[in-house]
Enzyme design. Structure first.
Site, PDB file in Angstrom:
ATOM      1  N   HIS A   1      13.515 -65.812 -28.687  1.00  0.00           N
ATOM      2  CA  HIS A   1      14.154 -65.838 -27.374  1.00  0.00           C
ATOM      3  C   HIS A   1      15.665 -65.888 -27.535  1.00  0.00           C
ATOM      4  O   HIS A   1      16.236 -66.926 -27.848  1.00  0.00           O
ATOM      5  CB  HIS A   1      13.663 -67.043 -26.572  1.00  0.00           C
ATOM      6  CG  HIS A   1      12.201 -66.990 -26.276  1.00  0.00           C
ATOM      7  ND1 HIS A   1      11.462 -68.119 -25.975  1.00  0.00           N
ATOM      8  CD2 HIS A   1      11.322 -65.960 -26.240  1.00  0.00           C
ATOM      9  CE1 HIS A   1      10.198 -67.766 -25.757  1.00  0.00           C
ATOM     10  NE2 HIS A   1      10.101 -66.460 -25.913  1.00  0.00           N
TER      11      HIS A   1
ATOM     12  N   MET B   1      10.493 -73.957 -27.170  1.00  0.00           N
ATOM     13  CA  MET B   1      10.112 -74.510 -25.879  1.00  0.00           C
ATOM     14  C   MET B   1       9.033 -73.675 -25.223  1.00  0.00           C
ATOM     15  O   MET B   1       8.911 -72.481 -25.468  1.00  0.00           O
ATOM     16  CB  MET B   1      11.323 -74.559 -24.945  1.00  0.00           C
ATOM     17  CG  MET B   1      12.378 -75.582 -25.300  1.00  0.00           C
ATOM     18  SD  MET B   1      13.872 -75.348 -24.288  1.00  0.00           S
ATOM     19  CE  MET B   1      13.172 -75.297 -22.639  1.00  0.00           C
TER      20      MET B   1
ATOM     21  N   ASP C   1       5.062 -69.656 -24.596  1.00  0.00           N
ATOM     22  CA  ASP C   1       5.020 -68.227 -24.888  1.00  0.00           C
ATOM     23  C   ASP C   1       4.370 -68.007 -26.255  1.00  0.00           C
ATOM     24  O   ASP C   1       4.725 -68.666 -27.234  1.00  0.00           O
ATOM     25  CB  ASP C   1       6.440 -67.656 -24.885  1.00  0.00           C
ATOM     26  CG  ASP C   1       6.458 -66.141 -24.933  1.00  0.00           C
ATOM     27  OD1 ASP C   1       5.444 -65.520 -24.546  1.00  0.00           O
ATOM     28  OD2 ASP C   1       7.499 -65.581 -25.342  1.00  0.00           O
TER      29      ASP C   1
ATOM     30  N   SER D   1      11.462 -69.862 -30.550  1.00  0.00           N
ATOM     31  CA  SER D   1      12.505 -70.084 -29.550  1.00  0.00           C
ATOM     32  C   SER D   1      13.446 -71.158 -30.077  1.00  0.00           C
ATOM     33  O   SER D   1      14.023 -70.980 -31.147  1.00  0.00           O
ATOM     34  CB  SER D   1      11.878 -70.478 -28.206  1.00  0.00           C
ATOM     35  OG  SER D   1      12.865 -70.572 -27.201  1.00  0.00           O
ATOM     36  N   THR D   2      13.576 -72.291 -29.394  1.00  0.00           N
ATOM     37  CA  THR D   2      14.517 -73.331 -29.807  1.00  0.00           C
ATOM     38  C   THR D   2      14.238 -73.784 -31.241  1.00  0.00           C
ATOM     39  O   THR D   2      13.140 -74.211 -31.565  1.00  0.00           O
ATOM     40  CB  THR D   2      14.420 -74.543 -28.868  1.00  0.00           C
ATOM     41  OG1 THR D   2      14.601 -74.104 -27.524  1.00  0.00           O
ATOM     42  CG2 THR D   2      15.467 -75.593 -29.212  1.00  0.00           C
TER      43      THR D   2
END
Length: 403
Positions: free
Chosen positions: A203, A296, A299, A176-177
């Protein structure tokens, strides 16, 4: 330590500045210390106000967001900058360029919403968790996102194995991030003849994932595509889950194919890493290697627990090199990771663990090799360092450019 995160809001639209300012000011952990209508004014205010983070529009007069992020990174390698982007092909392209120039993260502007209140709620849901994750040590984590607050780095125990480890027939990756740059650096070092398929959930919203896959394809010797429903899963190809669709791998007859579906979000995400990894466990059993990169939330944790229970292997990125140690940290703290590694060590670890991988699946045509050094290539990112007020562990993070 400051009690609030000090944010500068930069956007040429008076309406957008008001919406973002009101949203941020509604959170007790955030203080809006100033606004600016373009990048030139923003650079002056950054020097004057010393904010902890900046929200930055891409399209502005005088000095646009792309020029501004480059100048910010020339003057300050540490300041977290969150880009504001439109959910269009042009917006996606500009956002990926901004991320490659050192922006920390991005949010998409509300589209097709019926009221100001709905716009505000959309911005609140996306922006506040990202700012808190990028400026740890000031705000507590959000219950919804699991974004971590600053805390002393706890020792992480890797998994202890007693039996033989199976040969992976697939690699699954979640991020993600900070993940786009991290994955780019990993894929750039994997050979064209990789004997397994690679399934990726990053994401990202629609349009962004297609353009991201195209960028990855330029830096990797592997064939990188945005996944299509019903597409055959073959070794040597990287499948990127499209925005707003969960991606699974399923058996149809004697073949393995991609299945895309729009079931409910999991971990507040669609696509979700857990959905992809669960399906891969069903398809490959314990002959699976999972990699969780910076991001973040948590998940991927449940999916990796299923991988470990089936006898598969799990590798996660370490805290020091992660932009946000949420997803990899959640897996590491479960004690199910076989290795917790700095980003630079991950490609060699994957190749070592995939060394005996057999091309049990059909193989994509081998492409000509792409040098891993990456100087001057599209999609290779410029350096950027972590924010000044991060924890000691975070301060040690590599400063390769962030997406």
């Amino acid at each position: 330590m400051r009690e609030k995160i000090r944010v500068l809001v930069v956007d040429d639209s008076v309406v957008v500045r008001r919406i973002v300012t009101d949203v941020l000011a509604s959170d007790p952990a955030i203080e809006v210390v100033g606004t600016a209508p373009n990048g030139k004014v923003a650079l002056d205010k950054i020097q004057q106000l010393k904010p902890d983070a900046v929200t930055l529009d891409i399209e502005m007069p005088v000095m646009d967001g792309l020029q501004t992020i480059k100048e910010i990174r020339r003057l300050d390698r540490r300041l977290p900058v969150v880009m504001f982007s439109t959910l269009t092909e042009r917006g996606a392209s500009a956002t990926l360029e901004a991320l490659s120039s050192g922006a920390s993260d991005y949010v998409t502007k509300p589209a097709n919403v019926g009221s100001v209140s709905e716009s505000m709620e959309s911005v609140r849901a996306e922006l506040i968790p990202k700012i808190k994750a990028l400026v740890p040590g000031v705000a507590a984590p959000s219950a919804a996102t699991g974004a971590r607050a600053a805390a002393p780095a706890a020792p992480v125990a890797v998994r202890s194995r007693t039996g033989a480890v199976g040969t992976p027939r697939a690699l699954v990756v979640g991020s993600s991030t900070g993940g786009p740059e991290a994955l780019s650096s990993v894929l750039a070092k994997l050979p064209a003849g990789l004997g397994v398929p690679v399934l990726v959930t990053q994401h990202m919203p629609p349009v962004f994932t297609r353009m991201y896959a195209q960028r990855l394809d330029k830096v990797s010797a592997l064939n990188v595509v945005e996944a299509v429903d019903g597409q055959a899963v073959v070794a040597g190809t990287v499948y990127v889950a499209p925005g707003d669709f969960h991606m699974e791998v399923v058996r149809r007859g004697t073949a393995l194919v991609v299945k895309l579906q729009q079931g409910p979000p999991e971990n507040f995400c669609r696509p979700a890493v857990d959905v992809m990894v669960r399906s891969a466990v069903a398809a490959f059993g314990g002959d699976l290697l999972a990699l969780i990169l910076t991001g973040m939330g948590s998940d991927g944790k449940l999916g990796c627990k299923a991988v470990a229970a089936a006898g598969g292997q799990v590798v996660v990125q370490d805290e020091a090199t992660s932009v946000v140690w949420g997803m990899p940290g959640a897996v590491a703290r479960e004690g199910i990771a076989d290795e917790v590694l700095p980003l630079g060590a991950i490609p060699d670890a994957l190749l070592r663990r995939l060394g005996g991988a057999r091309a049990a699946l059909p193989h994509a045509p081998v492409r000509s090799a792409v040098p891993a050094t990456g100087a001057g290539r599209v999609g290779v990112l410029a350096p950027a360092a972590p924010p000044a007020n991060r924890t000691a562990a975070a301060a040690a993070r590599p400063t390769t450019g962030r997406w």
